[in-house]
Design an enzyme around this catalytic site. Sequence first.
Site, PDB file in Angstrom:
ATOM      1  CG  HIS A 184       2.895  -6.072   1.309  1.00  0.00           C
ATOM      2  ND1 HIS A 184       2.836  -5.020   2.185  1.00  0.00           N
ATOM      3  CD2 HIS A 184       2.702  -5.525   0.079  1.00  0.00           C
ATOM      4  CE1 HIS A 184       2.608  -3.892   1.524  1.00  0.00           C
ATOM      5  NE2 HIS A 184       2.534  -4.175   0.239  1.00  0.00           N
ATOM      6  CG  ASP A 235       5.883  -3.871  -1.177  1.00  0.00           C
ATOM      7  OD1 ASP A 235       4.835  -4.031  -1.842  1.00  0.00           O
ATOM      8  OD2 ASP A 235       6.343  -2.745  -0.906  1.00  0.00           O
ATOM      9  CG  PHE A 281       7.518   4.501  -5.553  1.00  0.00           C
ATOM     10  CD1 PHE A 281       8.738   4.811  -4.982  1.00  0.00           C
ATOM     11  CD2 PHE A 281       6.620   5.526  -5.786  1.00  0.00           C
ATOM     12  CE1 PHE A 281       9.062   6.121  -4.646  1.00  0.00           C
ATOM     13  CE2 PHE A 281       6.924   6.842  -5.456  1.00  0.00           C
ATOM     14  CZ  PHE A 281       8.148   7.138  -4.887  1.00  0.00           C
TER      15      PHE A 281
HETATM   16 ZN   LIG Z   1       2.935  -0.240   0.550  1.00  0.00          ZN
END
Ligand SMILES: [Zn+2]
Lengths: 304, 435
Positions: B69, B314, B332
């Site tokens: 990710h 991420d 974010f």
């Molecule tokens: Zn996500």
Amino acid sequence: MNKAARGSLLGIEHLGAQDILGLLKLARRMNPLKPRPLLRGKRVLLLFYEASTRTRSSFEIAAKALGAMTTLVLSSGSSIEKGESLLDTGYTLRAVGADVIVIRHPQAGAAALMARYLEIPVINAGDGMHEHPSQALLDAYTIVRSKKTLKGLQVAIVGDIYHSRVARSAIHLLSKFGARITLCGPAEFLPETATSLASGLHITRTVEDAVHSADVIMTLRVQKERLAGTKISVQDYVSRYQMTMARLKLAKKDAMLMHPGPIIRGLELTWEVADCPQSAIVEEVRNGVPVRMAILAKALGRAR
Amino acid sequence: MNLKKGNYSLLVKGGRLIDPAAKIDATMDVLLRDGLVAEIAPPGKTRGTAHEKFDARGLIVAPGFIDLHVHLREPGQGYKETIATGTAAAAAGGFTSVCCMPNTQPVVDSPEWVTWLQQPERGAVVNVFPIAAATHASKGAVLTDFRALQRAGAVGVTDDGKPILNDGVMRETLRLSSEINLPVIQHAEDTRMTDRCSMNDGPTAFRLGLRGMKAAAEASIVERDVQLAQQFTGARLHVAHLSTADALKAVRRGKRSKSQVTCEVTPHHFALTDADVGEYDTNFKMNPPLRSDSDREALLVALADGTVDAIATDHAPHAPHEKIIEFERAAFGITGLETALGLAIIHLHRGHKIPLSRIVELFTAGPARVFSLRGRGTLIRGSHGDVTIFDPQKRWTFDAAKSHSRSHNTPFGGAQLTGKVVATIVGGRVVYRAD
Ligand SMILES: [Zn+2]
């Protein structure tokens, strides 16, 4: 993360009891009717991203009573409308000669952000749902003038605490001085996590319990739009939480009724309550000026 | 030495080889030749010769790390990151393969873009496996052409950042993907419950006057998806950046059933909690948000007991003008490729006594299995010559300003870490070497 500029007042949470007492003491020496030119030649920038009557005029009068020049910048009709960022606006205001910025902003943490990137003091005049320190200080000032102390006082805070920066600042301040605070409101306006804000907080959903033998009752504004987002109707709210003379009678005889304004008669309190002898609402507004004089003088290192 | 690609060999000598997929944890030499693993043998026992040797004594030699990710931001957002800079950061963090998310501009929802991401002109220094959008422009309505995307090289489909909320669309996504054995990756967030929220619901959000995301917004979607996945044999549901104890319960239920449910956890979710947001530090703002201490504890248990399949970063680079603004308006996401290993060793190994072999598994065999990355995540003979060499004892301080990423939005700037990548080898060649 950078540190906040010296002299900034961003909230009550991180102030020590001595800082607060110092400001209250200084406020007692301030008299708007007897100007003291402590801030002669200083420029106070009032940067308002939200509508405000009380806070704005009070800071302005306070600054002028100290001999400062004031400039008001509103988000509408300025570069802010054209998409200028908060920090760029701050840099601009510093460049034109601001010595201190008083900021009201709809977003929590806005004042703190500015204070971290500007070298001039920033005073938080209300940031989103976070804090409204000058309001808490003037409330403390008002209470102490009448009750002499904050310690051991029984305080009920009633209404929409979740959305209220006034409530957060008041809770921090009063709990630092040993007041016994009861929070009251429906779950939508008062989640259980509220008790984590300070030590010794209590929650009740019954307004009669909250005001019972209270020394101070703080009623908070309730916005109809916010009620609309909950399962509570305006009528429900009024019947369960509105401050009425009957409910006020459950408090101590000499209990003070406070409200940060603007008040909505007929919603969070009745017409009679707003104007009753126990109501300190007008006095709060009046006390806002000397307290803000103290805040500005302190911010610019002219506290005398 | 200037050798042609097809004719190069490298001997990694004397390291402690940890290859959980092959159940190896022993001192071994690894010979890489022509981009593949040619031989694994006890020290000095490899038969072939090598053009170059890498002395790995005192170091861990592991299969190349795989990050399921990452946001490489291309096409369209090169000001945040490019494939070149993002994969350079990956290499510095020991990742030899990264799977990149499709929430770019435009969204990667066509085979053409999937192909574009893999072209040599992008300048990737590690393997890039594209994940394609599950719906057109990730709008959650019309499904993309899964078969064509898979043929072009997509290893999964997702609308990451924008969860697939509609039950019918999610059911169809799982049904069609189950026919071609393609994983569906869900960013589990019921956005109807998180409107205007910028951090986790809890005492810190209340104190800061910020609206909080409830754990239920994540758990309810995971629960629904696990149920839907059970309806189709062969459906593969992968829960991205899982962050709450309640969502873990749903994943455990899914794993006990016949359906293939997997999940990943990020280093920041096992290293930090919502209290770390402090005074509106936007480098601690990401989605899902940092959670409560009890959620973090539950993740640590699940990382140890095998419920979690992979550590994924991420990695979400953003430019300063998107981060140095009001907390609620700030983007974010945080970068994470270069700090993942150090955080895993400090928090999982040192802090919670999770063995190094399990940590290596979470970076290698685990993620390889989740997306069926053949010949990766292990160093058995014939595998791809992707190797991560690290020093598990090395203490170091992460300097965000020196990051290889184009962006520096990390909460770990100045953090003291233990465990550092010494070299990263992709296809048999060293692509990163610590100085
Ligand atoms: Zn996500």
